[in-house]
Design a protein around this motif. Structure first.
Motif, short mmCIF file in Angstrom:
data_model
loop_
_atom_site.label_atom_id
_atom_site.label_comp_id
_atom_site.label_asym_id
_atom_site.label_seq_id
_atom_site.Cartn_x
_atom_site.Cartn_y
_atom_site.Cartn_z
N GLN A 72 0.81 -1.21 0.00
CA GLN A 72 0.00 0.00 0.00
C GLN A 72 0.85 1.27 0.00
O GLN A 72 0.57 2.22 -0.75
N ASP A 73 1.90 1.28 0.82
CA ASP A 73 2.67 2.52 1.02
C ASP A 73 3.81 2.71 0.02
O ASP A 73 4.20 3.86 -0.26
N PHE A 74 4.34 1.62 -0.51
CA PHE A 74 5.56 1.74 -1.33
C PHE A 74 5.43 1.05 -2.70
O PHE A 74 5.63 1.68 -3.74
N TYR A 75 5.11 -0.24 -2.70
CA TYR A 75 5.11 -1.01 -3.95
C TYR A 75 4.13 -0.41 -4.95
O TYR A 75 4.49 -0.17 -6.11
N SER A 76 2.90 -0.16 -4.53
CA SER A 76 1.89 0.34 -5.45
C SER A 76 2.10 1.81 -5.80
O SER A 76 1.60 2.29 -6.82
N ARG A 77 2.83 2.54 -4.97
CA ARG A 77 3.06 3.97 -5.19
C ARG A 77 4.40 4.25 -5.87
O ARG A 77 4.77 5.41 -6.08
N ASN A 78 5.14 3.17 -6.19
CA ASN A 78 6.42 3.33 -6.88
C ASN A 78 7.38 4.21 -6.09
O ASN A 78 8.01 5.12 -6.61
N LEU A 79 7.49 3.93 -4.78
CA LEU A 79 8.36 4.69 -3.89
C LEU A 79 9.40 3.77 -3.25
O LEU A 79 9.06 2.68 -2.77
N PRO A 80 10.67 4.17 -3.22
CA PRO A 80 11.70 3.34 -2.57
C PRO A 80 11.60 3.43 -1.05
O PRO A 80 11.01 4.37 -0.51
N VAL A 81 12.18 2.47 -0.39
CA VAL A 81 12.22 2.46 1.07
C VAL A 81 13.36 1.54 1.50
O VAL A 81 13.70 0.58 0.81
N VAL A 82 13.96 1.84 2.66
CA VAL A 82 14.97 0.96 3.25
C VAL A 82 14.33 0.26 4.44
O VAL A 82 13.80 0.91 5.35
N LEU A 83 14.37 -1.06 4.43
CA LEU A 83 13.91 -1.86 5.56
C LEU A 83 15.12 -2.21 6.41
O LEU A 83 16.08 -2.83 5.93
N THR A 84 15.09 -1.79 7.65
CA THR A 84 16.30 -1.85 8.48
C THR A 84 16.55 -3.22 9.11
O THR A 84 17.69 -3.51 9.48
N ASN A 85 15.52 -4.06 9.24
CA ASN A 85 15.71 -5.32 9.96
C ASN A 85 15.15 -6.53 9.23
O ASN A 85 14.89 -7.57 9.84
N ALA A 86 14.96 -6.43 7.92
CA ALA A 86 14.27 -7.48 7.18
C ALA A 86 15.08 -8.77 7.06
O ALA A 86 14.51 -9.85 6.90
N ILE A 87 16.41 -8.69 7.14
CA ILE A 87 17.22 -9.91 6.94
C ILE A 87 18.03 -10.27 8.17
O ILE A 87 18.99 -11.03 8.08
N GLU A 88 17.62 -9.78 9.31
CA GLU A 88 18.40 -10.04 10.51
C GLU A 88 18.40 -11.52 10.89
O GLU A 88 19.28 -11.98 11.64
N HIS A 89 17.45 -12.30 10.36
CA HIS A 89 17.39 -13.73 10.64
C HIS A 89 18.16 -14.57 9.61
O HIS A 89 18.23 -15.79 9.74
N TRP A 90 18.72 -13.94 8.58
CA TRP A 90 19.47 -14.70 7.59
C TRP A 90 20.83 -15.15 8.17
O TRP A 90 21.57 -14.33 8.75
N ASP A 91 21.17 -16.39 7.95
CA ASP A 91 22.50 -16.86 8.35
C ASP A 91 23.60 -16.13 7.58
O ASP A 91 24.71 -15.93 8.09
N ALA A 92 23.28 -15.75 6.36
CA ALA A 92 24.27 -15.07 5.53
C ALA A 92 24.78 -13.80 6.18
O ALA A 92 25.95 -13.42 6.01
N LEU A 93 23.92 -13.13 6.94
CA LEU A 93 24.31 -11.86 7.54
C LEU A 93 25.47 -12.03 8.51
O LEU A 93 26.30 -11.13 8.66
#
Length: 411
Positions: A174-195
């Motif tokens: 609703q807020d970004f994808y459909s409005r074509n607006l960028p955003v930084v997600l600060t904690n989206a991959i904190e559970h990845w082992d790769a990190l």
């Protein structure tokens, strides 16, 4: 009736013999003002002020000249070269005043009568008539984009990138994808082992004996990204890690998304360290639609836009991403495929070479380890590694992400 209009009317009233005489003398290179003085002396046109002959007459005179040329049964071949003909067509499309067109080509040595013939032939050609129609439609489209961009700038989120904790997928759409607006997600991959695991040394330990594909000898080619196929090189991951870690700053080599297909089987163990992305993506598509970027400090991707919505997750090191809204494409010197003629929008000489670029707004984003940047479809961006950097980009959203399949092919 002013003097220019009076003189123009007198030209039209000349006999066909005198009109032919004028055209023949113009073809021989006689100056228009000299011919007018002869006509005055012969009593064929009334005397006018010298200023009118030298200045005011020209716009009307060129119109009359083209009318005379158009009446000739067989238009002759002109001496204009291909570059001049192309410039002439572009000038007419851009609605440059006729007098400016004549003066520009005359200063290049073109004959007035040749210019008149070329203009007459051009405007009658059906291909050019199609070009005029398409040019008009493009101007309408550019007007719409520029107007929408002007209104979009009223939204602060259009001029700066928000950094937020990961929202639920519906809110993100609703807020970004459909409005074509960028955003930084600060904690989206904190559970990845790769990190926690990924580093050049880890790559060496896990897949050092595997053959991978990279881009090589990029610094020898100003169009290295467009010519990426020519720069594909295979080597052992062990050798590539050594190359990266022993180089302080370089854009000469880089593992990019363009190398993903060739390296996919070699990097299987690494993809095991990539976790799901909440409910945003179809994790079964992760290995096929995720791309590892690994290179030294200084690795650079020139200005371009993507044909899908993308996430860029930073695993190791930092990157600077410069973004420009998709709506600003009319000022971005759009070039072949997804590229701009502008390579680096941060180059201080950019505006001098590309003056329309000053109407664009740049957003700079330093992407830190553990952060994920959403880059919307069509947003122009360039990326620079500020350290040895490892990133993952991916496109397998659980929602419509089409675009590439309907992108027009180049002529």
């Amino acid at each position: 009736m002013n003097q220019s209009e009076n003189l123009f009317r007198q030209f039209n009233n000349l006999s066909e013999e005198w009109k032919i005489w004028i055209v023949e003398n113009l073809e021989r290179g006689c100056a228009p003002t000299d011919l007018m003085h002869i006509l005055i002396k012969e009593g064929l046109i009334t005397s006018v002020q010298e200023a009118t002959i030298k200045q005011d007459i020209h716009p009307q005179y060129y119109t009359w000249l083209e009318q005379i040329v158009q009446q000739k049964q067989n238009l002759s071949t002109t001496t204009l070269n291909d570059a001049q003909k192309k410039w002439l067509a572009e000038a007419v499309l851009d609605q440059i005043p006729r007098i400016e067109i004549y003066h520009t080509l005359i200063t290049q040595g073109a004959n007035e009568i040749d210019i008149a013939i070329e203009l007459t032939q051009l405007k009658q050609h059906p291909y050019f008539q199609i070009a005029q129609q398409q040019h008009f439609l493009n101007r309408k489209r550019d007007w719409l984009l520029k107007t929408l961009d002007r209104f979009a700038r009223l939204n602060p989120n259009y001029r700066e990138i928000q950094r937020i904790p990961t929202p639920n997928f519906e809110q993100f759409v609703q807020d970004f994808y459909s409005r074509n607006l960028p955003v930084v997600l600060t904690n989206a991959i904190e559970h990845w082992d790769a990190l926690e695991k990924w580093s050049p040394q880890y790559f060496k330990d896990m897949v050092g004996d595997q053959e991978i594909e990279i881009q090589f000898n990029r610094e020898q080619d100003p169009l290295f990204e467009r010519n990426s196929i020519q720069h594909k090189t295979k080597m052992k991951m062990d050798d590539y890690v050594k190359l990266v870690t022993q180089t302080h700053h370089s854009n000469n080599f880089y593992m990019t998304a363009n190398n993903a297909k060739a390296s996919q089987s070699s990097l299987t163990k690494l993809f095991e360290d990539i976790g799901n992305f909440h409910s945003y993506t179809d994790h079964t598509q992760m290995a096929k639609r995720s791309f590892i970027w690994f290179g030294p400090k200084g690795a650079f991707t020139p200005l371009h836009h993507d044909l899908t919505n993308n996430f860029l997750a930073q695993i190791y090191g930092k990157k600077k991403v410069t973004l420009i809204p998709a709506l600003q494409v009319p000022n971005l010197y759009n070039d072949i495929a997804v590229f701009s003629q502008i390579v680096d929008p941060n180059d201080p000489n950019t505006v001098e070479s590309f003056p329309q670029f000053q109407q664009c707004s740049k957003i700079e984003c330093i992407l830190e380890k553990g952060e994920t940047l959403f880059i919307p479809l069509g947003w122009w961006h360039c990326v620079e590694s500020l350290d040895i950097s490892i990133s993952v980009s991916f496109t397998h959203f659980n929602i419509d992400n089409g675009g590439a399949e309907t992108f027009p092919s180049a002529p």
